[in-house]
Write a protein that holds these residues in place. Structure first.
Motif, PDB file in Angstrom:
ATOM      1  N   SER A  88      13.840 -15.164   1.785  1.00  0.00           N
ATOM      2  CA  SER A  88      14.494 -14.432   0.699  1.00  0.00           C
ATOM      3  C   SER A  88      13.488 -13.817  -0.268  1.00  0.00           C
ATOM      4  CB  SER A  88      15.434 -15.368  -0.069  1.00  0.00           C
ATOM      5  OG  SER A  88      14.696 -16.473  -0.574  1.00  0.00           O
ATOM      6  N   SER A  89      12.197 -13.919   0.044  1.00  0.00           N
ATOM      7  CA  SER A  89      11.173 -13.311  -0.822  1.00  0.00           C
ATOM      8  C   SER A  89      11.161 -11.799  -0.634  1.00  0.00           C
ATOM      9  CB  SER A  89       9.786 -13.856  -0.474  1.00  0.00           C
ATOM     10  OG  SER A  89       9.737 -15.246  -0.630  1.00  0.00           O
ATOM     11  N   GLY A  90      10.767 -11.072  -1.685  1.00  0.00           N
ATOM     12  CA  GLY A  90      10.663  -9.626  -1.582  1.00  0.00           C
ATOM     13  C   GLY A  90      11.998  -8.974  -1.283  1.00  0.00           C
ATOM     14  N   GLN A  91      11.941  -7.833  -0.593  1.00  0.00           N
ATOM     15  CA  GLN A  91      13.153  -7.077  -0.289  1.00  0.00           C
ATOM     16  C   GLN A  91      12.895  -6.230   0.955  1.00  0.00           C
ATOM     17  OE1 GLN A  91      12.411  -3.143  -3.140  1.00  0.00           O
ATOM     18  NE2 GLN A  91      13.592  -4.830  -3.990  1.00  0.00           N
ATOM     19  N   ILE A  92      13.935  -5.571   1.449  1.00  0.00           N
ATOM     20  CA  ILE A  92      13.791  -4.560   2.499  1.00  0.00           C
ATOM     21  C   ILE A  92      13.926  -3.206   1.799  1.00  0.00           C
ATOM     22  CG2 ILE A  92      14.628  -3.665   4.706  1.00  0.00           C
ATOM     23  CD1 ILE A  92      13.613  -6.553   4.861  1.00  0.00           C
ATOM     24  N   ARG A  93      12.814  -2.546   1.546  1.00  0.00           N
ATOM     25  CA  ARG A  93      12.886  -1.269   0.835  1.00  0.00           C
ATOM     26  C   ARG A  93      13.616  -0.221   1.665  1.00  0.00           C
ATOM     27  NH1 ARG A  93       6.933  -0.520   0.155  1.00  0.00           N
ATOM     28  NH2 ARG A  93       6.341  -2.523  -0.727  1.00  0.00           N
ATOM     29  N   SER A  94      14.496   0.539   1.013  1.00  0.00           N
ATOM     30  CA  SER A  94      15.172   1.636   1.723  1.00  0.00           C
ATOM     31  C   SER A  94      14.291   2.882   1.753  1.00  0.00           C
ATOM     32  CB  SER A  94      16.530   1.941   1.076  1.00  0.00           C
ATOM     33  OG  SER A  94      16.364   2.213  -0.305  1.00  0.00           O
ATOM     34  N   ASP A  95      13.347   2.961   0.818  1.00  0.00           N
ATOM     35  CA  ASP A  95      12.349   4.025   0.778  1.00  0.00           C
ATOM     36  C   ASP A  95      11.010   3.329   0.603  1.00  0.00           C
ATOM     37  OD1 ASP A  95      10.517   6.027   0.055  1.00  0.00           O
ATOM     38  OD2 ASP A  95      11.936   7.112  -1.227  1.00  0.00           O
ATOM     39  N   CYS A  96      10.090   3.522   1.570  1.00  0.00           N
ATOM     40  CA  CYS A  96       8.846   2.759   1.543  1.00  0.00           C
ATOM     41  C   CYS A  96       7.975   3.076   0.320  1.00  0.00           C
ATOM     42  CB  CYS A  96       8.045   3.011   2.826  1.00  0.00           C
ATOM     43  SG  CYS A  96       8.834   2.304   4.289  1.00  0.00           S
ATOM     44  N   LYS A  97       8.233   4.206  -0.333  1.00  0.00           N
ATOM     45  CA  LYS A  97       7.398   4.636  -1.467  1.00  0.00           C
ATOM     46  C   LYS A  97       7.803   3.992  -2.788  1.00  0.00           C
ATOM     47  CE  LYS A  97       8.292   9.063  -0.922  1.00  0.00           C
ATOM     48  NZ  LYS A  97       9.172   8.961   0.276  1.00  0.00           N
ATOM     49  N   LYS A  98       8.982   3.385  -2.828  1.00  0.00           N
ATOM     50  CA  LYS A  98       9.442   2.824  -4.112  1.00  0.00           C
ATOM     51  C   LYS A  98      10.300   1.593  -3.914  1.00  0.00           C
ATOM     52  CE  LYS A  98      13.281   6.126  -4.433  1.00  0.00           C
ATOM     53  NZ  LYS A  98      13.837   7.263  -5.182  1.00  0.00           N
ATOM     54  N   VAL A  99      10.318   0.779  -4.951  1.00  0.00           N
ATOM     55  CA  VAL A  99      11.122  -0.438  -4.952  1.00  0.00           C
ATOM     56  C   VAL A  99      12.596  -0.052  -5.030  1.00  0.00           C
ATOM     57  CG1 VAL A  99      11.626  -2.520  -6.311  1.00  0.00           C
ATOM     58  CG2 VAL A  99       9.274  -1.754  -6.025  1.00  0.00           C
ATOM     59  N   ASN A 100      13.458  -0.808  -4.361  1.00  0.00           N
ATOM     60  CA  ASN A 100      14.901  -0.526  -4.411  1.00  0.00           C
ATOM     61  C   ASN A 100      15.394  -0.501  -5.859  1.00  0.00           C
ATOM     62  OD1 ASN A 100      14.857  -0.539  -1.642  1.00  0.00           O
ATOM     63  ND2 ASN A 100      15.737  -2.594  -1.437  1.00  0.00           N
ATOM     64  N   GLY A 101      16.141   0.528  -6.185  1.00  0.00           N
ATOM     65  CA  GLY A 101      16.671   0.663  -7.545  1.00  0.00           C
ATOM     66  C   GLY A 101      15.650   1.186  -8.528  1.00  0.00           C
ATOM     67  N   ILE A 127       0.820  -1.214   0.000  1.00  0.00           N
ATOM     68  CA  ILE A 127       0.000   0.000   0.000  1.00  0.00           C
ATOM     69  C   ILE A 127       0.856   1.266   0.000  1.00  0.00           C
ATOM     70  CG2 ILE A 127      -0.198   0.205   2.518  1.00  0.00           C
ATOM     71  CD1 ILE A 127      -3.139   1.067   2.055  1.00  0.00           C
ATOM     72  N   LEU A 128       2.109   1.136   0.372  1.00  0.00           N
ATOM     73  CA  LEU A 128       2.977   2.304   0.491  1.00  0.00           C
ATOM     74  C   LEU A 128       3.626   2.710  -0.819  1.00  0.00           C
ATOM     75  CD1 LEU A 128       4.758   1.233   3.808  1.00  0.00           C
ATOM     76  CD2 LEU A 128       2.819   2.798   3.571  1.00  0.00           C
ATOM     77  N   LEU A 129       3.567   1.843  -1.831  1.00  0.00           N
ATOM     78  CA  LEU A 129       4.246   2.118  -3.104  1.00  0.00           C
ATOM     79  C   LEU A 129       3.525   3.191  -3.924  1.00  0.00           C
ATOM     80  CD1 LEU A 129       5.153  -1.536  -4.148  1.00  0.00           C
ATOM     81  CD2 LEU A 129       6.793   0.292  -3.597  1.00  0.00           C
ATOM     82  N   ASP A 130       4.280   4.160  -4.407  1.00  0.00           N
ATOM     83  CA  ASP A 130       3.742   5.175  -5.312  1.00  0.00           C
ATOM     84  C   ASP A 130       3.648   4.617  -6.731  1.00  0.00           C
ATOM     85  OD1 ASP A 130       3.450   7.131  -3.392  1.00  0.00           O
ATOM     86  OD2 ASP A 130       5.353   8.133  -3.844  1.00  0.00           O
ATOM     87  N   ASN A 131       2.941   5.342  -7.592  1.00  0.00           N
ATOM     88  CA  ASN A 131       2.913   4.988  -9.008  1.00  0.00           C
ATOM     89  C   ASN A 131       4.319   5.067  -9.594  1.00  0.00           C
ATOM     90  OD1 ASN A 131       0.083   4.556  -9.704  1.00  0.00           O
ATOM     91  ND2 ASN A 131      -0.222   6.703  -9.197  1.00  0.00           N
ATOM     92  N   SER A 132       4.593   4.142 -10.518  1.00  0.00           N
ATOM     93  CA  SER A 132       5.853   4.188 -11.269  1.00  0.00           C
ATOM     94  C   SER A 132       5.583   3.565 -12.627  1.00  0.00           C
ATOM     95  CB  SER A 132       6.960   3.426 -10.539  1.00  0.00           C
ATOM     96  OG  SER A 132       6.702   2.032 -10.584  1.00  0.00           O
TER      97      SER A 132
END
Length: 328
Positions: free
Chosen positions: A314-327, A76-81
């Motif tokens: 090992s599923s998913g990731q630890i996002r460094s910014d909750c609004k976007k996927v790492n990288g 729910i925290l991910l912005d549009n990309s």
């Protein structure tokens, strides 16, 4: 059995146990990697509540709306990309979910203390517990170890999240679909003991209920008059009303006594008590009479909800910014 076969069989068992343990959330997940995680989250929320008492209810709602869509994965925290249609734009969330700035502040504080360790999905679970306990409600050991999704599911958010306009049968089906039962439904509805709702979420009850030309007959008449003043027929749809008219910023069991007085704000609230023959009625009455029983059930139901399909290992990731996927 040869010794080689024995070793191979033992390895298979060990791998199975390791995989199972990685899929189990636990309360001590960050005890070494980020031992102050709970106090950091709580500290940021305490500050946020000083500027806006609504933040606590907003944060628990984010956890709820996250878990009902693809499980508790921070989607729910991910912005549009380019590749993501944000759940924030789904009908149950658009122009109503809030508290994202507080989540960002928590993430920043945690990244400063233990970078790359605490997931955004776990932040939502921890923030929900802190918000409830800071408002006078129960506390519980939050199970941790979730990882963050790399995708969102806007279509799922449109169909899976319970709606304030739905009847008890429809809401029960949505809870059942994620493995939650009737007690979970009533207990978690009790989160409406604090927070606000916009007129648009309940105004259909005030004037022309189900096309009858009259208000919802289950509404207490003096409460109805108050709500009609707050939400006049051609007034703003975004004006706010307290979900609990008695103690709007305190987490207590007044939500349930309000239902007994026909003062449930949302249709989905009052349906818990006003649906003839429903299994929810006795639970509402019990929670109204016994705050301790409500608090115990609420804490357990929050743990149950937090266990919906988490990403672990090992599923998913630890996002460094909750609004976007790492990288991204």
């Amino acid at each position: 059995m040869s010794s080689q076969l024995r070793v191979a069989a033992l390895l298979v068992v060990l791998l199975f146990l390791l995989e199972r343990s990685s899929a189990q959330l636990n309360a001590t997940f960050y005890s070494i990697s980020c031992p102050n995680v709970s106090s950091i989250v709580r500290g940021v929320i305490q500050q946020a509540l000083q500027s806006d008492a609504r933040n606590g209810a907003s944060l628990i709602r984010l956890h709820f709306h996250d878990c009902f869509v693809n499980g508790c994965d921070g989607s729910i925290l991910l912005d549009n990309s380019g590749s993501i249609q944000s759940e924030k734009d789904a009908a149950p969330n658009a122009n109503s979910t809030r508290g994202f700035d507080v989540v960002d502040d928590i993430k920043t504080a945690l990244e400063n203390s233990c970078p790359g360790v605490v997931s955004c999905a776990d932040i939502l679970a921890l923030a929900a517990e802190a918000s409830v306990s800071l408002a006078g409600g129960p506390s519980w050991n939050v199970l941790l170890g979730r990882r963050d999704s790399t995708t969102a599911n806007q279509a799922g958010a449109n169909t899976s999240i319970p709606s304030p306009f739905e009847n008890l049968t429809e809401i029960t089906a949505k809870f059942s679909a994620v493995g939650l039962d009737t007690t979970d439904l009533v207990a978690l509805s009790g989160a409406h003991t604090f927070g606000r709702a916009q007129c648009r979420t309940f105004s259909s009850r005030l004037y022309n209920f189900s096309g009858s030309g009259n208000p919802d007959p289950t509404l207490n008449s003096s409460y109805l008059a108050t709500l009609q003043q707050t939400c006049p027929q051609n007034g703003s749809s975004t004006t706010l009303a307290n979900l609990d008219p008695t103690t709007p910023d305190t987490f207590d069991n007044n939500y349930f006594s309000n239902l007994e007085n026909n003062q449930g704000l949302l249709l989905s609230d009052q349906e818990l008590l006003s649906t003839s023959g429903a299994a929810t009625i006795s639970i509402v009455n019990n929670f109204s009479a016994n705050q301790t029983a409500f608090f115990q059930s609420f804490a357990q139901s929050m743990i149950n909800m937090g266990n919906i399909s988490p990403l672990t290992g090992s599923s998913g990731q630890i996002r460094s910014d909750c609004k976007k996927v790492n990288g991204g």
